[in-house]
Design a protein around this motif. Structure first.
Motif, PDB file in Angstrom:
ATOM      1  N   TYR A 196      38.728  33.018  26.877  1.00 46.82           N
ATOM      2  CA  TYR A 196      38.897  33.692  28.175  1.00 46.82           C
ATOM      3  C   TYR A 196      37.551  34.120  28.751  1.00 46.82           C
ATOM      4  CZ  TYR A 196      37.806  37.914  25.642  1.00 46.82           C
ATOM      5  OH  TYR A 196      37.138  38.843  24.889  1.00 46.82           O
ATOM      6  N   TRP A 197      37.559  34.302  30.058  1.00 48.65           N
ATOM      7  CA  TRP A 197      36.493  35.020  30.771  1.00 48.65           C
ATOM      8  C   TRP A 197      37.151  36.239  31.403  1.00 48.65           C
ATOM      9  CZ3 TRP A 197      35.393  37.300  35.325  1.00 48.65           C
ATOM     10  CH2 TRP A 197      34.053  37.647  35.567  1.00 48.65           C
ATOM     11  N   SER A 198      36.500  37.394  31.320  1.00 45.78           N
ATOM     12  CA  SER A 198      37.079  38.600  31.908  1.00 45.78           C
ATOM     13  C   SER A 198      35.965  39.534  32.334  1.00 45.78           C
ATOM     14  CB  SER A 198      37.990  39.289  30.871  1.00 45.78           C
ATOM     15  OG  SER A 198      38.619  40.423  31.414  1.00 45.78           O
ATOM     16  N   GLY A 199      35.999  39.978  33.576  1.00 47.65           N
ATOM     17  CA  GLY A 199      34.960  40.870  34.070  1.00 47.65           C
ATOM     18  C   GLY A 199      35.240  42.323  33.749  1.00 47.65           C
ATOM     19  N   THR A 200      36.496  42.756  33.932  1.00 45.74           N
ATOM     20  CA  THR A 200      36.825  44.177  33.761  1.00 45.74           C
ATOM     21  C   THR A 200      37.899  44.413  32.702  1.00 45.74           C
ATOM     22  OG1 THR A 200      38.357  44.064  35.649  1.00 45.74           O
ATOM     23  CG2 THR A 200      36.124  44.788  36.114  1.00 45.74           C
ATOM     24  N   GLY A 201      38.218  43.389  31.927  1.00 46.25           N
ATOM     25  CA  GLY A 201      39.071  43.592  30.752  1.00 46.25           C
ATOM     26  C   GLY A 201      40.539  43.248  30.924  1.00 46.25           C
ATOM     27  N   ASN A 202      40.991  42.968  32.159  1.00 48.47           N
ATOM     28  CA  ASN A 202      42.423  42.703  32.342  1.00 48.47           C
ATOM     29  C   ASN A 202      42.840  41.373  31.700  1.00 48.47           C
ATOM     30  OD1 ASN A 202      42.610  45.082  33.781  1.00 48.47           O
ATOM     31  ND2 ASN A 202      42.262  44.096  35.752  1.00 48.47           N
ATOM     32  N   THR A 203      42.070  40.341  31.962  1.00 50.46           N
ATOM     33  CA  THR A 203      42.390  39.034  31.361  1.00 50.46           C
ATOM     34  C   THR A 203      42.133  39.075  29.854  1.00 50.46           C
ATOM     35  OG1 THR A 203      41.850  37.982  33.453  1.00 50.46           O
ATOM     36  CG2 THR A 203      41.934  36.551  31.524  1.00 50.46           C
ATOM     37  N   GLU A 204      41.167  39.876  29.443  1.00 48.32           N
ATOM     38  CA  GLU A 204      40.921  40.037  28.002  1.00 48.32           C
ATOM     39  C   GLU A 204      42.148  40.642  27.318  1.00 48.32           C
ATOM     40  OE1 GLU A 204      37.600  42.551  27.052  1.00 48.32           O
ATOM     41  OE2 GLU A 204      37.669  42.011  24.938  1.00 48.32           O
ATOM     42  N   PRO A 230      40.490  35.342  35.442  1.00 45.32           N
ATOM     43  CA  PRO A 230      41.048  35.982  36.637  1.00 45.32           C
ATOM     44  C   PRO A 230      40.715  35.201  37.908  1.00 45.32           C
ATOM     45  CG  PRO A 230      39.062  37.133  35.960  1.00 45.32           C
ATOM     46  CD  PRO A 230      39.313  36.067  34.917  1.00 45.32           C
ATOM     47  N   ALA A 231      41.402  35.557  38.993  1.00 47.37           N
ATOM     48  CA  ALA A 231      41.040  35.044  40.322  1.00 47.37           C
ATOM     49  C   ALA A 231      39.711  35.664  40.711  1.00 47.37           C
ATOM     50  CB  ALA A 231      42.116  35.439  41.332  1.00 47.37           C
ATOM     51  N   MET A 232      38.758  34.813  41.076  1.00 51.69           N
ATOM     52  CA  MET A 232      37.445  35.319  41.478  1.00 51.69           C
ATOM     53  C   MET A 232      37.023  34.630  42.771  1.00 51.69           C
ATOM     54  SD  MET A 232      36.583  37.632  39.273  1.00 51.69           S
ATOM     55  CE  MET A 232      34.819  37.849  39.304  1.00 51.69           C
ATOM     56  N   GLY A 233      35.840  34.983  43.253  1.00 53.97           N
ATOM     57  CA  GLY A 233      35.336  34.386  44.489  1.00 53.97           C
ATOM     58  C   GLY A 233      36.389  34.512  45.566  1.00 53.97           C
ATOM     59  N   ALA A 234      36.736  33.407  46.188  1.00 53.16           N
ATOM     60  CA  ALA A 234      37.877  33.382  47.086  1.00 53.16           C
ATOM     61  C   ALA A 234      38.886  32.424  46.486  1.00 53.16           C
ATOM     62  CB  ALA A 234      37.464  32.935  48.492  1.00 53.16           C
ATOM     63  N   GLY A 271      44.092  40.152  41.882  1.00 52.03           N
ATOM     64  CA  GLY A 271      44.118  41.414  42.615  1.00 52.03           C
ATOM     65  C   GLY A 271      44.978  41.357  43.858  1.00 52.03           C
ATOM     66  N   TRP A 272      44.491  40.681  44.883  1.00 51.67           N
ATOM     67  CA  TRP A 272      45.144  40.764  46.190  1.00 51.67           C
ATOM     68  C   TRP A 272      45.716  39.432  46.675  1.00 51.67           C
ATOM     69  CZ3 TRP A 272      40.016  41.935  45.128  1.00 51.67           C
ATOM     70  CH2 TRP A 272      39.108  40.912  45.379  1.00 51.67           C
ATOM     71  N   GLY A 273      45.531  38.390  45.903  1.00 51.72           N
ATOM     72  CA  GLY A 273      45.976  37.071  46.357  1.00 51.72           C
ATOM     73  C   GLY A 273      47.422  36.791  45.998  1.00 51.72           C
ATOM     74  N   ASP A 274      47.789  35.506  46.066  1.00 46.13           N
ATOM     75  CA  ASP A 274      49.166  35.117  45.742  1.00 46.13           C
ATOM     76  C   ASP A 274      49.207  34.097  44.596  1.00 46.13           C
ATOM     77  OD1 ASP A 274      48.229  32.797  46.814  1.00 46.13           O
ATOM     78  OD2 ASP A 274      49.870  32.514  48.246  1.00 46.13           O
ATOM     79  N   HIS A 325      49.285  41.036  37.879  1.00 50.53           N
ATOM     80  CA  HIS A 325      48.543  41.813  38.866  1.00 50.53           C
ATOM     81  C   HIS A 325      47.697  42.876  38.164  1.00 50.53           C
ATOM     82  CE1 HIS A 325      48.146  44.879  42.163  1.00 50.53           C
ATOM     83  NE2 HIS A 325      47.590  43.800  42.660  1.00 50.53           N
ATOM     84  N   GLU A 326      46.362  42.785  38.330  1.00 50.71           N
ATOM     85  CA  GLU A 326      45.413  43.755  37.753  1.00 50.71           C
ATOM     86  C   GLU A 326      45.687  43.999  36.269  1.00 50.71           C
ATOM     87  OE1 GLU A 326      42.739  44.461  39.217  1.00 50.71           O
ATOM     88  OE2 GLU A 326      43.088  44.181  41.349  1.00 50.71           O
ATOM     89  N   THR A 327      45.761  45.267  35.833  1.00 55.15           N
ATOM     90  CA  THR A 327      45.931  45.570  34.407  1.00 55.15           C
ATOM     91  C   THR A 327      47.332  45.188  33.952  1.00 55.15           C
ATOM     92  OG1 THR A 327      44.454  47.444  34.696  1.00 55.15           O
ATOM     93  CG2 THR A 327      45.760  47.404  32.676  1.00 55.15           C
TER      94      THR A 327
HETATM   95  C1  LIG Z   1      34.071  39.183  42.734  1.00 54.17           C
HETATM   96  C2  LIG Z   1      35.559  39.294  42.683  1.00 54.17           C
HETATM   97  C3  LIG Z   1      36.331  38.354  43.351  1.00 54.17           C
HETATM   98  C4  LIG Z   1      37.728  38.429  43.333  1.00 54.17           C
HETATM   99  N1  LIG Z   1      38.470  37.503  44.017  1.00 54.17           N
HETATM  100  C5  LIG Z   1      39.831  37.590  43.986  1.00 54.17           C
HETATM  101  C6  LIG Z   1      40.627  36.642  44.689  1.00 54.17           C
HETATM  102  O1  LIG Z   1      40.127  35.706  45.330  1.00 54.17           O
HETATM  103  N2  LIG Z   1      41.974  36.776  44.635  1.00 54.17           N
HETATM  104  C7  LIG Z   1      42.590  37.794  43.942  1.00 54.17           C
HETATM  105  O2  LIG Z   1      43.818  37.853  43.898  1.00 54.17           O
HETATM  106  N3  LIG Z   1      41.853  38.711  43.249  1.00 54.17           N
HETATM  107  C8  LIG Z   1      40.499  38.629  43.251  1.00 54.17           C
HETATM  108  N4  LIG Z   1      39.748  39.541  42.562  1.00 54.17           N
HETATM  109  C9  LIG Z   1      40.430  40.580  41.783  1.00 54.17           C
HETATM  110  C10 LIG Z   1      40.470  40.243  40.284  1.00 54.17           C
HETATM  111  O3  LIG Z   1      41.058  38.968  40.076  1.00 54.17           O
HETATM  112  C11 LIG Z   1      41.293  41.296  39.551  1.00 54.17           C
HETATM  113  O4  LIG Z   1      40.679  42.560  39.682  1.00 54.17           O
HETATM  114  C12 LIG Z   1      41.484  40.978  38.085  1.00 54.17           C
HETATM  115  O5  LIG Z   1      42.376  41.923  37.512  1.00 54.17           O
HETATM  116  C13 LIG Z   1      40.173  40.993  37.310  1.00 54.17           C
HETATM  117  O6  LIG Z   1      40.441  40.563  35.998  1.00 54.17           O
HETATM  118  P1  LIG Z   1      39.450  40.879  34.799  1.00 54.17           P
HETATM  119  O7  LIG Z   1      39.593  42.358  34.485  1.00 54.17           O
HETATM  120  O8  LIG Z   1      39.913  40.029  33.678  1.00 54.17           O
HETATM  121  O9  LIG Z   1      38.070  40.549  35.263  1.00 54.17           O
HETATM  122  C14 LIG Z   1      38.363  39.469  42.582  1.00 54.17           C
HETATM  123  C15 LIG Z   1      37.559  40.407  41.910  1.00 54.17           C
HETATM  124  C16 LIG Z   1      36.189  40.330  41.946  1.00 54.17           C
HETATM  125  C17 LIG Z   1      35.373  41.341  41.183  1.00 54.17           C
END
Ligand SMILES: Cc1cc2nc3c(=O)[nH]c(=O)nc-3n(C[C@H](O)[C@H](O)[C@H](O)COP(=O)(O)O)c2cc1C
Length: 143
Positions: A8-16, A57-61, A92-95, A122-124
């Motif tokens: 896995y890759w995880s920035g803030t621990g949710n995917t971890e 996780p979902a990142m970038g766009a 986070g906010w996507g679908d 969704h998130e945690t």
């Molecule tokens: C730089 C960045 C980009 C993100 N882009 C998206 C996105 O495109 N769509 C979405 O639903 N969430 C997005 N998120 C929210 C993360 O996917 C969400 O906070 C997730 O729980 C992070 O998982 P992690 O704790 O494993 O890193 C983004 C978060 C960050 C920090």
């Protein structure tokens, strides 16, 4: 006994947290597993495994994390044909668009993707999401 890797890759621990629960499911089903950050392995370490799980996780766009995970997945695509792959990740906010894209990439590469559209939360992850992760691990271990 063959080992199943949950990478896995995880920035803030949710995917971890999801990854750890997938690993619990694998172990509960009686298989050995290693839950590892992709920083600590290389994609080629998965080449010899018939089944593994990948989390991001979902990142970038609506994309995979681009610095480490995207190149990792590009490597996996080269040998994914015929592998059983479980995908999961938090958003986070996507679908869930990032996961649909990821799943279709893996299918195009010839993988058997266990959970269509991956397992997203969704998130945690709450207790239900963690239970879904454990089920996914059990499913992967049963193949
Ligand atoms: C730089 C960045 C980009 C993100 N882009 C998206 C996105 O495109 N769509 C979405 O639903 N969430 C997005 N998120 C929210 C993360 O996917 C969400 O906070 C997730 O729980 C992070 O998982 P992690 O704790 O494993 O890193 C983004 C978060 C960050 C920090």
């Amino acid at each position: 006994m063959s080992k199943i890797t949950v990478a896995y890759w995880s920035g803030t621990g949710n995917t971890e947290a999801m990854a750890e629960a997938v690993g619990e499911g694998i172990k509960a089903a009686g298989k050995e597993c290693a839950v590892v950050s992709i920083s600590d392995i290389s994609a080629s370490d998965l080449e010899g495994e018939t089944s593994f799980a990948l989390g991001c996780p979902a990142m970038g766009a609506e994309v995979l994390e681009e610095g480490e995970m995207e190149p990792f997945v590009e490597e996996v695509e080269k040998f994914a044909k015929g592998k059983n792959i479980a995908l999961f990740g938090s958003y986070g906010w996507g679908d869930g668009e990032w996961m649909r894209e990821w799943e279709s990439r893996m299918l195009d590469a010839g993988a058997n993707v266990l959970n269509r559209e991956g397992l997203i939360c969704h998130e945690t992850p709450d207790d239900d999401a963690l239970e879904d992760c454990r089920s996914l691990g059990k499913q992967l271990a049963s193949l």
